[in-house]
Design a protein around this motif. Structure first.
Motif, mmCIF file in Angstrom:
data_model
loop_
_atom_site.group_PDB
_atom_site.id
_atom_site.type_symbol
_atom_site.label_atom_id
_atom_site.label_comp_id
_atom_site.label_asym_id
_atom_site.label_seq_id
_atom_site.Cartn_x
_atom_site.Cartn_y
_atom_site.Cartn_z
ATOM 1 N N ARG A 156 0.835 -1.214 0.000
ATOM 2 C CA ARG A 156 0.000 0.000 0.000
ATOM 3 C C ARG A 156 0.862 1.254 0.000
ATOM 4 O O ARG A 156 0.571 2.219 -0.704
ATOM 5 N N LEU A 157 1.944 1.233 0.793
ATOM 6 C CA LEU A 157 2.816 2.412 0.843
ATOM 7 C C LEU A 157 3.458 2.663 -0.516
ATOM 8 O O LEU A 157 3.582 3.803 -0.949
ATOM 9 N N GLU A 158 3.847 1.568 -1.185
ATOM 10 C CA GLU A 158 4.474 1.729 -2.500
ATOM 11 C C GLU A 158 3.501 2.347 -3.494
ATOM 12 O O GLU A 158 3.871 3.246 -4.252
ATOM 13 N N SER A 159 2.250 1.874 -3.468
ATOM 14 C CA SER A 159 1.325 2.462 -4.450
ATOM 15 C C SER A 159 1.037 3.923 -4.130
ATOM 16 O O SER A 159 0.883 4.729 -5.039
ATOM 17 N N SER A 160 0.974 4.251 -2.815
ATOM 18 C CA SER A 160 0.705 5.666 -2.553
ATOM 19 C C SER A 160 1.931 6.518 -2.862
ATOM 20 O O SER A 160 1.798 7.669 -3.275
ATOM 21 N N ARG A 161 3.128 5.931 -2.715
ATOM 22 C CA ARG A 161 4.323 6.690 -3.101
ATOM 23 C C ARG A 161 4.337 6.924 -4.618
ATOM 24 O O ARG A 161 4.620 8.021 -5.082
ATOM 25 N N ASP A 162 3.994 5.859 -5.373
ATOM 26 C CA ASP A 162 3.931 6.016 -6.830
ATOM 27 C C ASP A 162 2.914 7.083 -7.217
ATOM 28 O O ASP A 162 3.169 7.920 -8.083
ATOM 29 N N ALA A 163 1.771 7.047 -6.551
ATOM 30 C CA ALA A 163 0.727 8.030 -6.849
ATOM 31 C C ALA A 163 1.220 9.433 -6.522
ATOM 32 O O ALA A 163 0.997 10.387 -7.278
ATOM 33 N N ALA A 167 1.795 12.565 -9.010
ATOM 34 C CA ALA A 167 1.094 13.834 -8.832
ATOM 35 C C ALA A 167 2.079 14.976 -8.567
ATOM 36 O O ALA A 167 1.704 16.147 -8.568
ATOM 37 N N SER A 168 3.371 14.625 -8.363
ATOM 38 C CA SER A 168 4.330 15.640 -7.966
ATOM 39 C C SER A 168 4.637 16.605 -9.110
ATOM 40 O O SER A 168 4.625 16.254 -10.276
ATOM 41 N N LEU A 169 4.915 17.846 -8.759
ATOM 42 C CA LEU A 169 5.237 18.873 -9.754
ATOM 43 C C LEU A 169 6.674 19.340 -9.579
ATOM 44 O O LEU A 169 7.103 20.279 -10.236
ATOM 45 N N THR A 170 7.400 18.692 -8.684
ATOM 46 C CA THR A 170 8.722 19.198 -8.321
ATOM 47 C C THR A 170 9.811 18.204 -8.704
ATOM 48 O O THR A 170 9.647 17.006 -8.547
#
Lengths: 328, 196
Positions: A156-163, A167-170
């Motif tokens: 779960r942590l990996e998928s939220s990190r990927d997400a 979503a990152s702009l930096t």
């Protein structure tokens, strides 16, 4: 007559309750008695009457097994397995009973207990109440359950990190915007109808820094270049890093060739000043290709980048460290 | 409160009353609908908030919800690992009751940072037990009541199990075992089937 304190008569039932995986072997090597759990795991329907060594093979300690004289095996840590059965090997210990009554051999599964319990379909009743086997099985299962939960959590942590990355702009290294941010900035300018210029800045000789001094130094040089480019722009201008050593700036208002060239020259000069990383002095330069929004009916990032890239290619071909504006 | 307990509560509410209901409860308790992680630890107040929200949303007494939670932990397919680990506690229900005091120790052996309240079980008559549950979290005894009822069923035992209120700083649960071998009960193999 006082009973001899060194001799305790123990009924067979008591031995079966305390050591449910034992056998009693006569002095001539014949099995006289087999306890209930031993019978359950024994591949032979009736072990009593068989020669112990025909039933079980003693694998360790090999040097002491010899001719089947059990005397020098007494007290040793034995490893045994049933003959003709490639399955689980067992731990065992031999101890003499009263004189002339033979030996008691007690077995246990040791570390292979989890597999053995499954293989033989054993239950809690097959172990002595004081035996720790059930606790060991409990622990093994609890451990497996906790590991499974940990794996799910990591998933779960990996998928939220990927997400989050998605979503990152930096750009993580320089703190500048990334390609996604650049797209958003450009779209906002197009929506508001502002005119602007796009500068594609490509560092020259950066690869040499990386190759000669390593990636740590290379990263520091990239950060320094990012900082200097940012300093050379005005508030309201945007700067992104879109590749290893590729930067893109969006400049408001400056759309004339002279102003653009002057700004580009200043940026190149800033990047060309030496960068000191520790005791290493690094020198790089930059080439710049530019495109102006007024050259497009509907400016898009793809089109402007392609044209800026075109101009940049011309610069690279004709000597680096300069700027060129796409003819439009 | 340990995430395992909170996750159990979340699973109970979501699987018994549906995910939408759980989302409403989570909303009211001010937590994200994804809820809890089993391996993390949370402030005790969060558990109370979720329970209070569940009481309001479902219109059921807190005691009933807690007892149902205890039953869920043993009898639901999702929580099969809990049932299995509990079944290691004894060959039959009477055996299990006699090892109930070990429950917090067993839990800690499995999950070192999982602290369950102290449980003291007295055999007051043959096959009759008085269980005292010393918990800062009020209602733990009610969870235990539901859990013990489900364990009796699981062993195939016929037992009367009642929450008897608080006395001497502990929640009291009475267990009267009428017949240990009343029904078939549920299968328990020492070796775990591969499906986790």
């Amino acid at each position: 007559m006082m009973p001899d304190p060194s001799q305790i008569p123990v009924p067979v039932e008591a031995l079966d309750a305390l050591l449910p995986m034992h056998v009693v072997v006569e002095p001539d090597g014949i099995v006289r008695h087999a306890a209930p759990t031993f019978r359950k795991i024994c591949p032979v329907a009736e072990p009593v009457g068989m020669r112990f060594l025909d039933l079980l093979e003693i694998e360790r300690p090999l040097t002491k097994v010899g001719t089947g004289d059990f005397e020098n095996l007494v007290g040793a840590r034995l490893r045994l397995r049933f003959r003709g059965r490639p399955g689980t090997s067992m731990k065992g210990v031999m101890t003499p009973l009263a004189p002339e009554t033979g030996l008691l051999v007690d077995l246990s599964f040791g570390i292979s207990v989890v597999a053995a319990v499954a293989e033989y379909g054993l239950t809690g009743a097959d172990f002595a109440p004081s035996d720790q086997t059930i606790e060991m099985l409990y622990l093994a299962e609890a451990n497996a359950a906790a590991m499974a939960e940990a794996h799910r959590l990591i998933g779960r942590l990996e998928s939220s990190r990927d997400a989050a990355n998605e979503a990152s702009l930096t750009d993580g290294l320089t703190g500048l915007g990334n390609r996604r941010a650049l797209e958003a900035w450009l779209a906002a300018r197009v929506r508001s109808g502002r005119t602007f210029s796009l500068l594609q800045v490509d560092l020259d000789y950066f690869k040499a820094v990386n190759d000669t001094h390593g990636h740590g130094t290379g990263d520091a040089v990239l950060q320094a270049a990012a900082h200097r480019l940012r300093q050379g722009l005005r508030p309201g201008d945007d700067l992104a890093r879109i590749g290893g050593d590729e930067f893109v700036a969006l400049l408001d208002r400056t759309t004339d060739a002279a102003g653009l060239s002057a700004l580009a020259e200043r940026l190149i000069a800033a990047v060309e000043a030496p960068v000191c990383v520790g005791t290493t002095e690094c020198r790089i330069s930059a080439s710049i290709g530019a495109a102006v929004s007024t050259g497009y009916a509907e400016p898009t990032l793809e089109a402007m980048l392609a044209d800026a890239d075109d101009a940049l290619y011309t610069v690279k071909r004709t000597g680096r460290g300069r700027a060129r504006i796409h003819a439009g | 409160m340990h995430g395992l307990i909170n996750k159990g509560l979340q699973g109970f509410l979501a699987e018994t009353y549906g995910r939408q209901t759980w989302s409403r409860i989570a909303d009211r308790a001010n937590i994200a609908p994804e809820g809890f992680e089993a391996l993390l630890t949370y402030d005790a107040q969060v558990t109370h908030d979720v329970l209070d929200a569940a009481v309001e949303v479902l219109g059921k007494p807190r005691a009933v919800l807690l007892e149902d939670l205890g039953t869920y932990l043993v009898s639901h397919p999702t929580t099969e690992p809990v049932r299995r680990l509990l079944r290691f506690g004894g060959l039959d229900f009477s055996d299990f009751m006699n090892s109930l005091d070990e429950l917090p120790g067993r839990a800690r052996l499995a999950v070192p940072d999982l602290w369950l309240p102290d449980i003291q079980t007295r055999e007051v008559a043959p096959d009759a037990f008085a269980v005292a549950c010393y918990s800062e979290f009020r209602g733990f005894g009610q969870i235990l009541t539901g859990l013990l009822r489900a364990m009796a069923d699981d062993y195939g035992a016929l037992a009367f199990i009642e929450w008897e209120g608080e006395r001497g700083g502990a929640e009291q649960v009475s267990v009267r075992l009428l017949e240990g071998d009343y029904s078939e009960g549920r299968q328990f193999d020492l070796s775990r089937k591969q499906a986790v």
